[in-house]
Structures are given as structure tokens and as C-alpha cells.
Design a protein around this motif. Structure first.
Motif, PDB file in Angstrom:
ATOM      1  N   CYS A 219       0.826  -1.208   0.000  1.00  0.00           N
ATOM      2  CA  CYS A 219       0.000   0.000   0.000  1.00  0.00           C
ATOM      3  C   CYS A 219       0.862   1.260   0.000  1.00  0.00           C
ATOM      4  O   CYS A 219       1.759   1.408   0.826  1.00  0.00           O
ATOM      5  CB  CYS A 219      -0.916   0.004   1.224  1.00  0.00           C
ATOM      6  SG  CYS A 219      -1.882   1.527   1.347  1.00  0.00           S
TER       7      CYS A 219
ATOM      8  N   CYS B  55      -6.483   6.996   0.994  1.00  0.00           N
ATOM      9  CA  CYS B  55      -6.511   5.760   0.199  1.00  0.00           C
ATOM     10  C   CYS B  55      -6.809   6.119  -1.246  1.00  0.00           C
ATOM     11  O   CYS B  55      -7.737   6.871  -1.530  1.00  0.00           O
ATOM     12  CB  CYS B  55      -7.587   4.815   0.726  1.00  0.00           C
ATOM     13  SG  CYS B  55      -7.975   3.473  -0.410  1.00  0.00           S
TER      14      CYS B  55
ATOM     15  N   CYS C 206      -6.411   2.154  -5.197  1.00  0.00           N
ATOM     16  CA  CYS C 206      -5.601   1.531  -6.246  1.00  0.00           C
ATOM     17  C   CYS C 206      -5.882   0.040  -6.335  1.00  0.00           C
ATOM     18  O   CYS C 206      -5.632  -0.589  -7.353  1.00  0.00           O
ATOM     19  CB  CYS C 206      -4.116   1.784  -5.995  1.00  0.00           C
ATOM     20  SG  CYS C 206      -3.454   0.926  -4.546  1.00  0.00           S
TER      21      CYS C 206
ATOM     22  N   CYS D 182      -3.996  -3.595  -2.300  1.00  0.00           N
ATOM     23  CA  CYS D 182      -4.240  -4.416  -1.113  1.00  0.00           C
ATOM     24  C   CYS D 182      -5.250  -5.508  -1.413  1.00  0.00           C
ATOM     25  O   CYS D 182      -5.103  -6.648  -0.979  1.00  0.00           O
ATOM     26  CB  CYS D 182      -4.712  -3.542   0.047  1.00  0.00           C
ATOM     27  SG  CYS D 182      -6.184  -2.573  -0.336  1.00  0.00           S
TER      28      CYS D 182
HETATM   29  S1  SF4 Z   1      -6.599   0.615  -2.229  1.00  0.00           S
HETATM   30 FE1  SF4 Z   1      -5.523  -0.513  -0.637  1.00  0.00          FE
HETATM   31  S2  SF4 Z   1      -3.385  -0.476  -1.291  1.00  0.00           S
HETATM   32 FE2  SF4 Z   1      -4.436   1.114  -2.435  1.00  0.00          FE
HETATM   33  S3  SF4 Z   1      -4.156   2.973  -1.242  1.00  0.00           S
HETATM   34 FE3  SF4 Z   1      -6.125   2.074  -0.605  1.00  0.00          FE
HETATM   35  S4  SF4 Z   1      -5.626   0.822   1.159  1.00  0.00           S
HETATM   36 FE4  SF4 Z   1      -3.698   1.239   0.116  1.00  0.00          FE
END
Ligand code: SF4
Ligand code: SF4
Ligand code: SF4
Ligand code: SF4
Lengths: 271, 265
Positions: free
Chosen positions: A224, A245, A248, A251
Motif C-alpha cells: 500500500c 486511500c 488503487c 491491497c
Molecule cells: S486501495 Fe488498498 S493499497 Fe491502495 S491505497 Fe487504498 S488501502 Fe492502500
């Protein structure tokens, strides 16, 4: 889909959207097909629908510009799309600089740079100061302060029109992220990232965590780019609340235990 | 942001540190901005606002550049002394072809290129008029223009879209030979649009006619001089008259001169 490919499914999709957007810009500027014409601060979709970067328009306003209707509508569309629906996806699905900083982040993990000692801990709040500073400087100097130095614009012009010195800025940024600070630019400094972080926390699309399925492998926090937002992992059920967040999906795709999912915020709690 | 458990002192320290870093960042960032704005030797597309407001408006989207059918316009690269990302052109490379439909100005979404500056009223309707563009003014280097040497060249005169209006040929006796005439190009600053076709076409190795931005090339008379032979300007004189003669200062001076004090001394 094989397991390994599926753990890159969102990453590949994001690279696709980022590349397609750039390609559309190139095609429009070379007058081949006009689907998306302009750049990341203002563009026309199909020669009709205006899209504008709301932070750039804020800077115009502070610089004393008269805002035209097109620009205002464009900024409204973009702002509400991210703020109400999609979250901070500009940073991970649209912005071309993300490809550079992601590459730096990837190599940093692979080459284990900065893992031994000397852990530098810059506050992630720099971006909010930078956001405000961008507006103050726009006011003081009467020009759109961040647009004047934005690596996003520099990268875009480099791809579309070609450039020389501009690439030094991009390479410098890459090296900064690689050698100096993990997720340095996009995760700490970028005022546009700060703007979207501050305004997208109530969006519909959110990552959610199911605590019971979590095996505490912490793969998610490894990948992340904003790992502070995952503080709930292994501790409680719920959605990732922070606007930092970027949605993306890294995670979600690396989680072998289906403990992280994309979900829609609802008035009721996530099941 | 203060995390729970942080003491008040730490929180205040963090704010102070943040403010300090912001000031340092602001000074550096501001310096870069000033540097970007300093490059005033730049020709903007038709209809561009004057330079300060231009920088406040232009989003660097490149729609003007993409709209230009002749690839005249470019967006400035980092470090070439022009405001980063803003559109400009260099006539020696590609001059502005003075499109009648002015696609660059029409395409601009931000108002940095203002249609009002390239329009004129025709029968009460506002019509596009590329000839009202004021991208700059052509200046002739009479030391190097070979027409001023007495050689025969009228290339700039012939390529000018406003031939005989923006550039005229002036007939002058050639003092050196005594028998020839010189045909010297002379630019009429009121009509020149700054398109740069003359600069582009000039036959000398470095152009001897070059377009300069208005802010650099044009002088400014100010309000102290009035054209007595010009009815419009004379009117300005009349308006000026009132405040000058009726001003308190003038009355005071008169009073002073008329008092007896002066004679007493
Ligand atoms: S989607 Fe998941 S990996 Fe991406 S920024 Fe958000 S918490 Fe982090
Ligand atoms: S008037 Fe025509 S040639 Fe001149 S800059 Fe505009 S689009 Fe290009
Ligand atoms: S179209 Fe207007 S806003 Fe866009 S780059 Fe040109 S002058 Fe700037
Ligand atoms: S720049 Fe040269 S060619 Fe263009 S209008 Fe002026 S004198 Fe004529």
C-alpha cells in the motif's frame, strides 16, 4: 486467471487506463481521433464535455482569474465524480506520474532500499501544507502556482510535445522516491494528492476489511502506498475511511485471504 | 496531524515545524514562480491577455496548440526562460498564418486567449477579426536591413498579410550613389499584428525585422502630451482643464501671489 496474474489484476487495469488516457491525448493532439483533447488540468471529452482539475481552477480563482463557464462545469464534474463516487482514483488510475512513482516504489521494495537503518519519517501532512501554499502563492504572484511547476503537466507535455529539460524533473522525482523517501512525492508532498485526500473520504467506492478472514500476513501494508490508512487491518471490520486511500486496489489483489474487498459505502454497515 | 497520546507541547511543535517548512518551501517555490514570470520576451497566440492576467488564466492545456493548423504554437519547456507550459511561438521557426477563423483563440477554454481582443463590431455584431490581433510589433534593424543599404529587397513587405497597411515602402533618395532610390520598409505600429511572417521571411542571416512583444517594444507617452492637431486628443485637454485650473492648489498659489506679504519684504 492464474493466481499470480490475478494478484496484479487492478495494477494491470490501472496501467491500462493511465496509458489509454495518454494515448488518447496524443491522438487528439496529432489530430488522428479527437476523443480526449487537452491535458490533466483541462480536457474536452468528445469535443464537448469539459473536464477540469478542480485544484487548478481554485488556483486560477486565487490568482485573480475570471473563471469561464466551461472551466467551472469541468471542475464540478471532476470534483463530484471523485468526491462522491470514485474516491481518490485520480492518483492511481489517471495520473501519469503515478506510473513513475509506483516504479520507484516497486524497485525500492525489490532492491530493499531504505530498509536498513536511517528510517526517514517525513510527515504525510506536508501535502496539506503544500496544498494551502499553492493557493497562497497563486494569490501572491497572480499565477497558478502549482500548475507552473507540476510534474504532471511536465510529464504530459514531455509525452505529447517532446521536451528536454523537463525530463530532469521527472527523473529527479523518480530518484527521490527511489532513494530518499518511500512513496515520497505522491504519498507525502503532492498538493493535488493532498487536495483529493482531503475531499474524497465520503466517496461511495471504498476498500473494506473483513477481520475474520485476515491471517495477519501484512502483505497489504507492504504494497500500500498509503499504509497508514490500513490501520484497521486485523483489528476490526469496516471500510478504509481515510481519503488518503487511492483506491488503487493493490491491497485487494494481494490479499490471498479475501479479507480486503472493494465495496460500496452504504448507510448500513458493510456485511 | 496530532495522534492521540501526543502531548500538547509536541502538537504545538509540529505546527511550528510545519509552518517553518511551509515558509522555506514558499520562498523556494515563489522564487521559481518569479523566475518563470520573468521571461517577458515571448510572443503569445492571438487574443492573449496581457502577461500578468495571462499567467493567472492559462491552464497550459494545449488546446490552442492542438487547434493551430500550422503547428505555429508550442508549450514552453522547463528552463527555457519562458513561463513553463504556456503557449508561445517563434516566427523564425513558424509564424502565425493569421487564420480568419482564429482556431487557437476559439479553442481556449480558460479565457487566457480572449475572443473579445480579436473581434470587431460589424453592423452591431461582434465578428472575429484576426487583424485586430496584437501579438507584438515588428521592428526593423535599419543597420542590417539591406533595403536600407540601398539594395533591392522587399520580401517582408510582400509577405505581410497587411501589405501597405502594416508595412509600407518609403522612397528615399540614395545619398551614396546620388542617382538611385532606396525602397525602405517601414512598419506601422498601429496596424502590425505581430504575426511574424516578415521575420520568418527576412533574407538576412539573422532576421533584420523581428517581432517584439508589445510590453517590450511599445513606448508609452503618458498623459502629459496631447496632440493639438487631433480633435479626439484635444477633448482630453478640455477634460484635463477643469481640475487643473480649479484645483485648490492653483487657487492657493494665486492667493499667495496676490497677498501683500510679498511686497512687504
Ligand atoms: S486501495 Fe488498498 S493499497 Fe491502495 S491505497 Fe487504498 S488501502 Fe492502500
Ligand atoms: S491564428 Fe492560426 S496560425 Fe496563427 S496561431 Fe492561431 S491557429 Fe495558428
Ligand atoms: S488553450 Fe488557453 S488555457 Fe489552454 S494552453 Fe492555450 S492559452 Fe492556455
Ligand atoms: S509582423 Fe510583419 S508581417 Fe505580420 S503584420 Fe506585422 S509587419 Fe506585417
Amino acid at each position: 486467471m492464474s493466481k499470480s496474474l490475478s494478484s496484479y489484476r487492478y495494477l494491470l487495469l490501472r496501467r491500462l487506463t493511465q496509458t489509454v488516457i495518454l494515448v488518447l491525448f496524443v491522438l487528439a493532439s496529432s489530430k488522428v481521433v479527437n476523443v480526449l483533447n487537452g491535458d490533466f488540468s483541462f480536457a474536452l471529452f468528445l469535443d464537448k464535455l469539459p473536464l477540469a482539475d478542480p485544484y487548478a481552477v481554485l488556483q486560477m480563482f486565487f490568482a485573480g482569474a475570471k473563471i469561464t463557464i466551461d472551466v467551472l462545469i469541468g471542475a464540478g464534474i471532476v470534483f463530484f465524480f471523485y468526491a462522491l463516487l470514485a474516491g481518490r482514483v485520480f492518483c492511481s488510475w489517471v495520473c501519469p506520474v503515478n506510473m513513475v512513482t509506483d516504479l520507484a516504489g516497486f524497485l525500492r521494495r525489490k532492491w530493499k532500499i531504505g530498509e536498513s537503518g536511517g528510517s526517514r519519517n517525513w510527515p504525510r501532512s506536508i501535502r496539506y501544507w503544500a496544498f494551502a501554499l499553492g493557493l497562497i502563492l497563486s494569490l501572491v504572484f497572480g499565477m497558478t502556482a502549482f500548475e507552473m511547476i507540476s510534474p504532471i503537466g511536465i510529464f504530459h507535455r514531455g509525452i505529447i510535445y517532446g521536451m528536454e529539460l523537463g525530463w530532469f524533473v521527472i527523473v529527479g522525482l523518480f530518484l527521490f522516491d527511489l532513494l530518499v523517501l518511500k512513496n515520497g512525492f505522491c504519498g507525502h508532498i503532492c498538493p493535488l494528492g493532498g487536495f483529493y485526500s482531503a475531499t474524497t473520504r465520503f466517496s461511495l467506492l471504498r476498500v473494506r476489511h473483513i477481520k475474520d478472514a485476515c491471517t495477519l500476513c501484512m502483505l497489504c501494508k507492504d504494497v500500500c502506498p498509503e499504509k497508514q490508512v490500513l490501520h484497521l487491518v486485523g483489528k476490526k471490520d469496516g471500510i478504509v475511511e481515510s481519503g488518503e486511500c487511492t483506491n488503487c486496489g493493490r491491497c485487494v489483489e494481494v490479499c490471498d485471504d479475501d479479507s480486503l474487498k472493494f465495496g460500496i459505502r452504504s448507510s448500513k454497515k458493510f456485511k | 496531524m496530532a495522534k492521540p497520546g501526543k502531548s500538547r507541547r509536541e502538537f504545538i511543535l509540529e505546527i511550528v515545524r510545519g509552518a517553518g517548512a511551509t515558509i522555506v518551501g514558499g520562498v523556494i517555490w515563489g522564487g521559481i514562480l518569479l523566475d518563470n514570470a520573468a521571461g517577458s520576451l515571448v510572443l503569445r497566440p492571438p487574443g492573449a491577455l496581457e502577461s500578468d492576467s495571462f499567467l493567472a488564466h492559462c491552464l497550459k492545456c494545449g488546446l490552442c496548440v492542438n487547434a493551430c493548423p500550422y503547428s505555429t504554437l508550442r508549450l514552453a519547456d522547463v528552463g527555457n526562460g519562458l513561463a513553463n507550459g504556456t503557449p508561445h511561438f517563434e516566427p523564425r521557426g513558424i509564424a502565425c498564418e493569421m487564420c480568419e477563423d482564429i482556431p487557437c483563440t476559439v479553442a481556449c477554454p480558460s479565457g487566457a486567449l480572449d475572443l473579445g481582443l480579436v473581434s470587431k463590431l460589424v453592423d452591431g455584431h461582434s465578428r472575429l477579426d484576426i487583424n485586430s490581433a496584437r501579438m507584438g510589433i515588428a521592428k526593423i534593424d535599419t543597420d542590417n536591413c539591406i533595403a536600407y543599404w540601398g539594395l533591392s529587397c522587399d520580401v517582408c513587405y510582400r509577405v505581410c498579410p497587411l501589405m501597405d497597411v502594416a508595412i509600407e515602402l518609403e522612397y528615399v533618395r540614395n545619398e551614396r550613389t546620388g542617382v538611385h532610390a532606396e525602397l525602405r520598409p517601414v512598419v506601422n505600429g498601429d496596424a502590425c499584428t505581430g504575426c511574424g511572417k516578415c521575420e520568418h521571411a527576412c533574407v538576412t542571416e539573422e532576421a533584420s525585422i523581428i517581432v517584439l512583444p508589445l510590453e517590450i517594444a511599445a513606448g508609452k507617452v503618458g498623459s502629459s502630451y496631447i496632440k493639438g492637431w487631433d480633435v479626439e486628443d484635444e477633448r482630453r485637454m478640455k477634460e484635463l482643464d477643469k481640475p487643473v485650473t480649479s484645483s485648490e492648489a492653483a487657487e492657493k498659489t494665486l492667493d499667495y501671489l496676490n497677498t501683500d506679504d510679498l511686497f512687504d519684504e
